[in-house]
Design a protein around this motif. Structure first.
Motif, short mmCIF file in Angstrom:
data_model
loop_
_atom_site.label_atom_id
_atom_site.label_comp_id
_atom_site.label_asym_id
_atom_site.label_seq_id
_atom_site.Cartn_x
_atom_site.Cartn_y
_atom_site.Cartn_z
N TYR A 154 0.85 -1.20 0.00
CA TYR A 154 0.00 0.00 0.00
C TYR A 154 0.88 1.24 0.00
O TYR A 154 1.96 1.27 0.61
CB TYR A 154 -0.93 0.01 1.20
CG TYR A 154 -1.82 -1.21 1.29
CD1 TYR A 154 -2.18 -1.94 0.16
CD2 TYR A 154 -2.31 -1.65 2.52
CE1 TYR A 154 -2.99 -3.05 0.24
CE2 TYR A 154 -3.13 -2.77 2.62
CZ TYR A 154 -3.46 -3.47 1.47
OH TYR A 154 -4.26 -4.58 1.55
N THR A 155 0.39 2.27 -0.66
CA THR A 155 1.20 3.48 -0.85
C THR A 155 0.66 4.69 -0.10
O THR A 155 1.28 5.75 -0.14
CB THR A 155 1.26 3.82 -2.35
OG1 THR A 155 -0.08 3.92 -2.86
CG2 THR A 155 2.01 2.74 -3.11
N TYR A 156 -0.47 4.54 0.58
CA TYR A 156 -1.04 5.68 1.27
C TYR A 156 -0.26 5.97 2.56
O TYR A 156 0.37 5.06 3.13
CB TYR A 156 -2.51 5.44 1.59
CG TYR A 156 -3.35 6.69 1.54
CD1 TYR A 156 -3.59 7.32 0.33
CD2 TYR A 156 -3.86 7.26 2.70
CE1 TYR A 156 -4.34 8.49 0.27
CE2 TYR A 156 -4.61 8.42 2.65
CZ TYR A 156 -4.85 9.03 1.43
OH TYR A 156 -5.58 10.18 1.37
N PRO A 157 -0.25 7.20 3.05
CA PRO A 157 0.52 7.53 4.25
C PRO A 157 0.09 6.71 5.47
O PRO A 157 -1.03 6.23 5.57
CB PRO A 157 0.22 9.03 4.46
CG PRO A 157 -0.14 9.54 3.11
CD PRO A 157 -0.85 8.40 2.43
N ASN A 158 1.04 6.58 6.40
CA ASN A 158 0.84 5.96 7.71
C ASN A 158 0.76 4.43 7.66
O ASN A 158 0.33 3.80 8.64
CB ASN A 158 -0.42 6.50 8.41
CG ASN A 158 -0.36 7.99 8.62
OD1 ASN A 158 0.62 8.51 9.15
ND2 ASN A 158 -1.40 8.70 8.17
N PHE A 347 -7.17 0.92 3.56
CA PHE A 347 -5.87 1.38 3.07
C PHE A 347 -5.68 1.00 1.61
O PHE A 347 -5.13 1.78 0.81
CB PHE A 347 -4.73 0.79 3.91
CG PHE A 347 -4.25 1.68 5.01
CD1 PHE A 347 -3.42 2.76 4.74
CD2 PHE A 347 -4.62 1.46 6.32
CE1 PHE A 347 -2.97 3.60 5.73
CE2 PHE A 347 -4.20 2.29 7.34
CZ PHE A 347 -3.37 3.36 7.05
N GLN A 348 -6.13 -0.20 1.24
CA GLN A 348 -5.96 -0.65 -0.13
C GLN A 348 -6.76 0.22 -1.10
O GLN A 348 -6.25 0.63 -2.16
CB GLN A 348 -6.40 -2.11 -0.25
CG GLN A 348 -6.12 -2.73 -1.60
CD GLN A 348 -6.42 -4.22 -1.62
OE1 GLN A 348 -6.87 -4.79 -0.64
NE2 GLN A 348 -6.16 -4.86 -2.75
N TYR A 354 -5.10 6.82 -4.73
CA TYR A 354 -3.90 7.65 -4.70
C TYR A 354 -3.00 7.34 -5.90
O TYR A 354 -2.46 8.25 -6.56
CB TYR A 354 -3.16 7.42 -3.39
CG TYR A 354 -1.77 8.03 -3.34
CD1 TYR A 354 -1.60 9.41 -3.38
CD2 TYR A 354 -0.64 7.22 -3.28
CE1 TYR A 354 -0.34 9.97 -3.34
CE2 TYR A 354 0.63 7.77 -3.25
CZ TYR A 354 0.77 9.15 -3.27
OH TYR A 354 2.03 9.71 -3.25
N ASP A 355 -2.84 6.04 -6.22
CA ASP A 355 -2.00 5.66 -7.36
C ASP A 355 -2.59 6.16 -8.68
O ASP A 355 -1.85 6.44 -9.64
CB ASP A 355 -1.83 4.14 -7.40
CG ASP A 355 -1.02 3.62 -6.23
OD1 ASP A 355 -0.27 4.42 -5.62
OD2 ASP A 355 -1.15 2.42 -5.90
#
Length: 593
Positions: A154-158, A347-348, A354-355
């Motif tokens: 996953y690439t999202y923050p946190n 998150f996914q 986001y991607d």
């Protein structure tokens, strides 16, 4: 200690066991003297010739003048049914060398519950079922590795903080709430970045390798090595049936369990965990219908938070899930995995958007940032509905979600295999060491070790099955309430619920009995309670051909030494393999935030 929790009950348990051990043999009492019996046999007191009952070390009839043993029937006739007299010098030396260090090491197990009874239960479950303790420990390692692999793409923050938090909360009854955009707001809103950072910092409190823990482990290891060397060098035939070689191997499972929990550093202090969650939740924000971001404390009751702990013990079905000592992790695996899945899916979905460079507010344009940087704050703002939609994906909605969780059965299987290996490797070593100590075969000592391992395995089976039935009953009850109303409960659900509670209570009862039994059995061995005609003749195994070896020949001493050495390698090798597996799989690398 691993935690700052209440450990009076476990220490009381160790103290009680020690007092019982010291108080049991109050004085030296008269009893059977097998050396005198053998001398009388060789002198012809009971007759001469081959048919009297004299035997060699293998049970074959021999002339009484050269006999080194006697048949069980002659032993009862010549020596009586009593035990050899208790000898304080032997008892104190064997008990303090072989058993006392292990009992002291029990105090280094992680506890942390507010309720003294929960802490005492954790001790009884660990000592009464090393299989369950090893299973819960290795399952914790595998779950931490799984959640890391689950989130690393996953690439999202946190994401890194989410992994730390979810891994650390395996010892807690975690609850995730998605309603009202609580979870989505926690993940998406930049105002909640501090929540993730603060909670990850607050629960990273446990000091693993304390001076107390290192001293206890060092004492056990050094005492164990010195005692082994002494047992081989100070005359192997001296009180051979009271020797603690088997006892040392039998308890060797405790060392990798304590070391493993020290390395994992479980977050199981109820007070600290509750305080950490409460302090972090004071920082939580939520999106509103208008797009304004507000503190949850200003708009929602305290119970309505994205991530909370349900520590209140209400429903008896879920009692063990709410006990924070890590031996109870077996009961939390299914609800914990489902909680992780809730967070993972959010998150996914956020990472997908986001991607694809889609902002939360779909009416605005994507604000570009440099590669590797967090999304611009403007890309993470929107109304409640937009935030919820951002953490929802059509690709995920089409995916079937199991009530058990992804790959959880395979992890349970692997943890079970390693736990059974540790239990039966150490117990099997103790069993072999006693089996090959004349008279060879299944006697009182080897049978007591075998019973301990069997009961330990039964406890593990009962409690793992109980956790499966609890999950089945919980999900079925929820489904039938939705479909048919709260007044109707399907009969399979009722049966699963009742069976789960019965299995859990029965397992705990057996564990309590088994924990006391293993200590008493060791004390019996050191106090010569097992030194009688029946136990020394291996009647369990030889039946009508039972015989009692009293004098050892040089060949027997060599055979005994070989068995003892083999048992040491088996027990030590099993413990080392378990620790190596833990060290290979523990602490997987976290993704960059």
């Amino acid at each position: 200690m691993l935690t700052g929790g209440n450990v009076e009950s476990p220490r009381q348990f160790v103290g009680i066991v020690a007092c019982v051990a010291l108080a049991f043999p109050m004085a030296t009492v008269a009893g059977t003297n097998f050396d005198v019996c053998l001398a009388n046999l060789q002198n012809g007191t009971f007759g001469v010739g081959v048919d009297v009952g004299g035997t060699d070390d293998h049970g074959y009839p021999v002339n009484v003048s050269v006999a080194t043993g006697m048949t069980y029937s002659l032993c009862v006739q010549a020596c009586g049914v009593g035990q050899e007299p208790f000898q304080w010098a032997i008892f104190s030396q064997q008990f303090s060398s072989w058993l006392l260090p292990w009992l002291a090491l029990v105090s280094q197990l992680p506890f942390g519950a507010n309720d003294k009874l929960d802490n005492l239960e954790s001790v009884l479950l660990t000592v009464g079922s090393p299989t369950l303790a090893a299973y819960s420990l290795f399952l914790t390692v595998l779950n931490s590795r799984w959640v890391t692999k689950r989130f690393e793409k996953y690439t999202y923050p946190n994401v890194a903080n989410a992994i730390r938090i979810l891994s650390s909360l395996q010892q807690s009854p975690i609850r995730v709430m998605k309603e009202g955009g609580l979870l989505a707001s926690l993940i998406v809103l930049p105002d909640n970045d501090k929540w993730w950072t603060e909670l990850a910092k607050l629960i990273n409190y446990t000091h693993t390798w304390s001076i107390s823990a290192v001293t206890s482990i060092a004492w056990v290891v050094i005492a164990y090595i010195f005692t082994i060397l002494s047992s081989f060098t100070v005359g192997i035939t001296n009180a051979i049936n009271s020797n603690g070689q088997g006892v040392g191997s039998l308890w060797l499972w405790l060392l990798p369990i304590v070391i493993g929990w020290l390395q994992i550093s479980p977050k199981c202090d109820t007070v600290r965990l509750s305080d950490a969650i409460d302090r972090a939740n004071k920082l939580a924000h939520v999106a509103t219908e208008s797009g304004e971001v507000v503190l949850l404390d200003e708009t929602k009751p305290k119970a309505l938070r994205a991530i909370t702990l349900t520590l209140t013990k209400g429903d008896d079905l879920h009692r063990d899930e709410k006990c924070t000592p890590p031996v109870f992790n077996y009961a939390r695996v299914f609800p914990w995995v489902q909680a992780v899945e809730d967070v993972s899916e959010a998150f996914q979905a956020a990472s997908y958007h986001y991607d694809d460079q889609k902002p939360v507010d779909d009416s605005s344009d994507w604000a570009l940032v440099k590669s590797g940087q967090k999304p611009d704050q403007s890309n993470r703002m929107g109304t409640r509905d937009q935030v919820i939609a951002y953490c929802t994906s059509l690709r995920l909605a089409k995916r079937y979600r199991s009530r058990w969780g992804p790959n959880v059965i395979s992890r349970m299987f692997i943890a079970s295999a390693l736990a059974l290996m540790l239990q039966w490797g150490t117990t099997g070593a103790a069993f072999i060491q006693v089996w090959y100590t004349p008279t060879r075969g299944l006697g009182c000592r080897s049978a007591s070790y075998l019973l301990y391992a069997v009961l330990s395995t039964i406890v593990w089976m009962l409690l793992v099955i109980s956790s499966i039935l609890t999950r089945y009953a919980s999900t079925n009850q929820y489904i039938h309430i939705l479909l048919e109303g709260p007044a109707i409960r399907h009969w399979p659900t009722r049966a699963a619920r009742m069976t789960s509670i019965i299995f859990r209570r029965l397992g705990k009862l057996i564990a309590a009995i088994n924990s006391l039994w293993v200590v008493v059995a060791c004390i019996f061995q050191f106090a010569s309670v097992f030194d009688n005609c029946y136990c020394n003749s291996s009647v369990f195994y030889l039946h009508d051909h039972a015989y009692n070896v009293i004098a050892l020949l040089p060949g027997d001493v060599t055979s005994v030494k070989s068995a003892w050495v083999g048992g040491l390698f088996l027990a030590g090798g099993t413990a080392i393999i378990y620790v190596l597996f833990v060290n290979v799989l523990i602490d997987p690398p976290l993704p960059a935030d």
